[in-house]
Design a protein around this motif. Structure first.
Motif, PDB file in Angstrom:
ATOM      1  N   PRO A  27     -21.519 -17.747  10.464  1.00 40.35           N
ATOM      2  CA  PRO A  27     -22.306 -16.510  10.488  1.00 40.35           C
ATOM      3  C   PRO A  27     -22.249 -15.911   9.081  1.00 40.35           C
ATOM      4  O   PRO A  27     -21.348 -16.248   8.298  1.00 40.35           O
ATOM      5  N   ILE A  28     -23.189 -15.052   8.756  1.00 48.58           N
ATOM      6  CA  ILE A  28     -23.039 -14.340   7.476  1.00 48.58           C
ATOM      7  C   ILE A  28     -22.267 -13.053   7.786  1.00 48.58           C
ATOM      8  O   ILE A  28     -22.480 -12.411   8.811  1.00 48.58           O
ATOM      9  N   TYR A  39     -20.571  -9.310   7.577  1.00 50.85           N
ATOM     10  CA  TYR A  39     -20.951  -7.943   7.214  1.00 50.85           C
ATOM     11  C   TYR A  39     -20.228  -7.540   5.939  1.00 50.85           C
ATOM     12  O   TYR A  39     -19.002  -7.687   5.836  1.00 50.85           O
ATOM     13  N   GLY A  83     -10.290 -13.411  11.416  1.00 55.56           N
ATOM     14  CA  GLY A  83     -11.351 -13.744  12.380  1.00 55.56           C
ATOM     15  C   GLY A  83     -12.536 -14.364  11.646  1.00 55.56           C
ATOM     16  O   GLY A  83     -13.083 -15.392  12.056  1.00 55.56           O
ATOM     17  N   SER A 142     -14.074 -18.494  11.868  1.00 56.26           N
ATOM     18  CA  SER A 142     -15.461 -18.970  11.997  1.00 56.26           C
ATOM     19  C   SER A 142     -15.766 -19.956  10.865  1.00 56.26           C
ATOM     20  O   SER A 142     -16.347 -21.021  11.083  1.00 56.26           O
ATOM     21  N   ASP A 197     -24.047 -10.440   5.089  1.00 56.10           N
ATOM     22  CA  ASP A 197     -25.072  -9.706   5.828  1.00 56.10           C
ATOM     23  C   ASP A 197     -25.013  -8.281   5.270  1.00 56.10           C
ATOM     24  O   ASP A 197     -24.064  -7.542   5.548  1.00 56.10           O
ATOM     25  N   GLY A 250     -18.912 -16.623  16.630  1.00 54.70           N
ATOM     26  CA  GLY A 250     -17.929 -16.047  17.549  1.00 54.70           C
ATOM     27  C   GLY A 250     -18.627 -15.603  18.833  1.00 54.70           C
ATOM     28  O   GLY A 250     -19.840 -15.384  18.846  1.00 54.70           O
ATOM     29  N   ASP A 253     -18.725 -12.868  20.321  1.00 51.52           N
ATOM     30  CA  ASP A 253     -19.338 -11.545  20.294  1.00 51.52           C
ATOM     31  C   ASP A 253     -20.788 -11.590  19.817  1.00 51.52           C
ATOM     32  O   ASP A 253     -21.543 -10.658  20.062  1.00 51.52           O
ATOM     33  N   TRP A 293      -9.285 -13.961  17.757  1.00 54.23           N
ATOM     34  CA  TRP A 293      -7.853 -13.863  17.481  1.00 54.23           C
ATOM     35  C   TRP A 293      -7.403 -12.439  17.754  1.00 54.23           C
ATOM     36  O   TRP A 293      -8.040 -11.490  17.290  1.00 54.23           O
TER      37      TRP A 293
HETATM   38  N1  MSP Z   1     -23.139 -10.196  10.396  1.00 59.06           N
HETATM   39  C1  MSP Z   1     -22.962 -10.649  11.724  1.00 59.06           C
HETATM   40  C2  MSP Z   1     -23.351 -12.104  11.850  1.00 59.06           C
HETATM   41  C3  MSP Z   1     -24.757 -12.403  11.457  1.00 59.06           C
HETATM   42  S1  MSP Z   1     -25.088 -14.125  11.541  1.00 59.06           S
HETATM   43  C4  MSP Z   1     -26.744 -14.217  11.430  1.00 59.06           C
HETATM   44  C5  MSP Z   1     -21.490 -10.520  12.104  1.00 59.06           C
HETATM   45  N2  MSP Z   1     -20.629 -10.426  11.099  1.00 59.06           N
HETATM   46  S2  MSP Z   1     -19.047 -10.217  11.271  1.00 59.06           S
HETATM   47  O1  MSP Z   1     -18.551 -10.116   9.928  1.00 59.06           O
HETATM   48  O2  MSP Z   1     -18.797  -9.083  12.119  1.00 59.06           O
HETATM   49  O3  MSP Z   1     -18.470 -11.440  12.029  1.00 59.06           O
HETATM   50  C6  MSP Z   1     -18.537 -12.730  11.482  1.00 59.06           C
HETATM   51  C7  MSP Z   1     -17.779 -13.711  12.348  1.00 59.06           C
HETATM   52  O4  MSP Z   1     -16.410 -13.343  12.436  1.00 59.06           O
HETATM   53  C8  MSP Z   1     -18.306 -13.798  13.777  1.00 59.06           C
HETATM   54  O5  MSP Z   1     -18.389 -15.152  14.178  1.00 59.06           O
HETATM   55  C9  MSP Z   1     -17.228 -13.109  14.573  1.00 59.06           C
HETATM   56  O6  MSP Z   1     -17.117 -13.593  15.885  1.00 59.06           O
HETATM   57  C10 MSP Z   1     -16.010 -13.487  13.776  1.00 59.06           C
HETATM   58  N3  MSP Z   1     -14.889 -12.615  14.102  1.00 59.06           N
HETATM   59  C11 MSP Z   1     -14.767 -11.281  13.853  1.00 59.06           C
HETATM   60  N4  MSP Z   1     -13.586 -10.867  14.413  1.00 59.06           N
HETATM   61  C12 MSP Z   1     -12.965 -11.906  15.012  1.00 59.06           C
HETATM   62  C13 MSP Z   1     -11.691 -12.105  15.555  1.00 59.06           C
HETATM   63  N5  MSP Z   1     -10.826 -11.132  15.761  1.00 59.06           N
HETATM   64  N6  MSP Z   1     -11.333 -13.379  15.879  1.00 59.06           N
HETATM   65  C14 MSP Z   1     -12.154 -14.452  15.615  1.00 59.06           C
HETATM   66  N7  MSP Z   1     -13.343 -14.273  15.090  1.00 59.06           N
HETATM   67  C15 MSP Z   1     -13.893 -13.003  15.019  1.00 59.06           C
HETATM   68  O7  MSP Z   1     -21.187 -10.515  13.281  1.00 59.06           O
END
Ligand code: MSP
Length: 632
Positions: A90-91, A93, A101, A105, A131, A346, A348, A378
């Motif tokens: 994923p990209i 934030y 976490g 990914s 993102d 992930g 979510d 996690w």
């Molecule tokens: N920006 C969106 C994704 C857009 S993709 C077109 C996003 N970003 S994020 O930074 O919140 O999350 C990125 C990845 O990190 C996701 O796969 C998310 O599930 C993963 N994780 C964020 N917290 C996590 C944990 N505590 N444990 C494992 N992975 C988790 O969502």
């Protein structure tokens, strides 16, 4: 997502019988070692949108043009070896620093990408990025007293460094603020609009900025805010939601329930592991309301303006999802790759990837991605990781504490995609010390020690010491080799195929478990035959001693080769010590103990590589280390 677009029709009739598959089927089916799995039969046929009468309508709907299907570009990707594949993370934030976490990914995607490279499959790319648009970033920048571009520049750099430090072998890093990406989003929007998939409607609902999504009442809970006032929060993330009412562009998601259903029915491997596939089917059984895909620019200025309507900003999720196309040069060159894409996400963000994204693609005249690999989360000592609890784990600190390979090994060995996993320091130290330092490192150390192998060569295998048998009942009178030894070499021989099956089914942790079991068996084999007790002056004993070491080094060569996608530095050190040349490290040419089968072994008699010291140093107990941190 519960849009309250004005004047909706009743939901679509129930979809056809659910395409269930036996639990776990496909996910673990072993594959031939030599080939990266061929793609599932894809969905090349045009989708059928629901009849207009079944679609949302209301005041705004009167103005809507009919939904026509844009011509679909023929995908230039071919099946079989040599085909192209995009793997993606994923990209992330760009509102805060990376944590474990995010790293998880990225590591899963990296291991798949590296594994595929070792299989000698065709050209592959691993995309990642940041993102950078949306309310969340806009608000984070305001809170930090900076501008969104400045915040994004800083955080994006932090993610890039963290991924590079983690040895994530990404080939592309997309920033959604980049002009090429923005151009792709504008084109994609045009394709949706021209296909009649968008209309303008009044929209209201509870918006969660942290998740950048509207939430239906069933996903909300009542809480009190910091001032003791009652408020609503997201059940999933615990973040407060706000009532939002505005005029937005709506995407006719409801029209895509049947096409989505058919896509999944025809592609039971599209979402793995299986529980997540079943989850998506359940969502499709529920109401699938149309989706708000823009925000008023007066509220959200940090984003891409809607083409032709500067009063609206493109919804950040539409913007972000298009990264999987913009990275491939959409709208010009993506057809050379798309839809050969595997997304790692992930749990979510599963709905965004497995429901919204395929529907948006279909509406824009493109097929859905081939596969979506989903993982769980996690927790930290049993608690959700969160800034407010102060328990967010910084990957840079972990690399300092456990080394890059040690931490990669821990996350990939302990992380089970189907369920949440718990992190705590003692667990990392215990696992990494026992499996990498003691079992694997100890085995290399013992089998290459000067005292036991003074010539520092890959010694010869003797068929008379380890004769070939056709079935395990034949071991009577075979001298020093026991039935246990035959069982052990048989399990190492089958390991590459098992590992291939687990990588294919997104069960990397199981692949690592099998390798760890074999490493233990090899240590037992070595221990059982006590090579240090053999008399090197006796030619018969020397033959047997050489054979024991040969078998052990052959095992280590297999483990080193298979571990490359997970612990690249350690595997390199191991293979270099065994004098395995870079071109001999692929999986397609991986043989084990060819001399047992009467075939020549290219390593036999070869000088071993230099001894560069301990393969993997034991980790200190938590609290005894120097940490390496890099903060915002
Ligand atoms: N920006 C969106 C994704 C857009 S993709 C077109 C996003 N970003 S994020 O930074 O919140 O999350 C990125 C990845 O990190 C996701 O796969 C998310 O599930 C993963 N994780 C964020 N917290 C996590 C944990 N505590 N444990 C494992 N992975 C988790 O969502």
């Amino acid at each position: 997502m519960s849009p309250c677009a004005s004047g909706r029709l009743p939901p679509l009739p129930a979809p056809p019988a659910r395409p269930r598959r036996p639990h776990g089927a496909c996910a673990t089916a072993p594959l031939p070692l030599l080939h990266w799995p061929a793609p599932p039969p894809h969905l090349p046929r045009p989708f059928r949108a629901a009849p207009l009468s079944r679609r949302l309508c209301g005041g705004a709907a009167m103005l809507r043009p009919p939904l026509s299907l844009p011509p679909r570009r023929a995908a230039a990707t071919a099946a079989g070896p040599g085909r192209r594949l995009l793997l993606s993370t994923p990209i992330f934030y760009a509102n805060g620093p990376p944590h474990i976490g995010h790293l998880y990914s990225a590591l899963l995607a990296d291991a798949l990408h590296r594994y595929r490279g070792l299989c000698g499959a065709g050209p592959g790319r691993l995309s990642t990025g940041t993102d950078e648009h949306g309310l969340k970033i806009q608000q984070a920048a305001a809170a930090a007293g900076t501008s969104p571009p400045e915040l994004c520049e800083r955080v994006s750099g932090l993610f890039r460094r963290a991924l590079a430090r983690a040895a994530v072998s990404f080939t592309d890093f997309t920033r959604t603020s980049a002009p090429a990406h923005q151009r792709a989003v504008r084109h994609f929007w045009g394709a949706l609009r021209d296909g009649g998939a968008l209309y303008k409607g009044a929209y209201e609902g509870w918006y969660c900025t942290a998740e950048e999504t509207f939430l239906p009442p069933g996903q909300l809970a009542e809480r009190r805010d910091a001032r003791g006032q009652p408020c609503k929060v997201s059940l999933e993330s615990g973040h407060q939601v706000h009532w939002t009412k505005e005029e937005n562009y709506m995407f006719r998601l409801s029209a895509f329930r049947d096409p989505l259903w058919k896509w999944l029915q025809n592609n039971p491997r599209a979402i793995a592991p299986d529980p997540f596939y079943q989850q998506v089917l359940r969502w499709l059984e529920e109401d699938l309301p149309d989706l708000s895909v823009s925000r008023e620019r007066s509220r959200l200025h940090w984003g891409i303006p809607v083409p032709g309507d500067s009063t609206q900003t493109v919804y950040v999720w539409v913007d972000a999802l298009v990264n999987y196309l913009s990275v491939l040069g959409y709208p010009e060159t993506h057809g050379e790759w798309w839809p050969a894409a595997h997304h790692v996400v992930g749990k979510d963000i599963l709905k965004f990837h497995a429901v919204y994204w395929p529907a948006l693609l279909m509406a824009a005249g493109l097929p859905p991605p081939e596969r979506i690999f989903v993982h769980s989360h996690w927790t930290v000592r049993g608690q959700k990781m969160s800034k407010s609890l102060g328990n967010v784990i910084d990957p840079f600190a972990c690399f300092g504490q456990y080394t890059v390979d040690g931490f990669r090994y821990f996350l990939l060995r302990q992380g089970v995609p189907e369920r949440d996993c718990d992190y705590y320091d003692e667990k990392v130290v215990k696992l990494v010390n026992s499996e990498l330092a003691d079992a694997l490192g100890g085995l290399l150390n013992r089998s290459t020690a000067r005292s036991i192998n003074p010539s520092n060569t890959y010694p010869c295998f003797s068929e008379s010491c380890f004769p070939k048998i056709l079935d395990s009942g034949e071991t009577e009178g075979m001298g020093r080799v026991s039935a246990k030894d035959y069982e052990f070499v048989a399990s190492v021989a089958s390991l590459p195929l098992q590992v291939a099956g687990y990588f294919e089914g997104f069960q990397i942790y199981k692949a690592l478990e099998c390798i760890a079991v074999c490493v233990r068996q090899t240590n037992s084999f070595f221990q059982r035959h006590r090579p240090w007790k053999l008399n090197r002056k006796d030619p018969a004993e020397q033959l047997w001693l050489d054979t024991i070491i040969h078998v052990t080094l052959e095992c280590l060569r297999v483990y080193g080769t298979l571990l490359q996608p997970v612990i690249p530095h350690t595997a390199d050190k191991l293979l270099s010590r065994l004098a395995v040349e870079p071109e001999e490290r692929g999986l397609s040419s991986l043989t084990f103990l060819p001399r047992y089968n009467g075939q020549p072994c290219p390593f036999e008699g070869r000088q071993l590589g230099p001894d560069t010291g301990v393969l993997f140093h034991r980790l200190e107990k938590p609290g005894q280390h120097q940490t390496e941190t890099e903060k915002l």
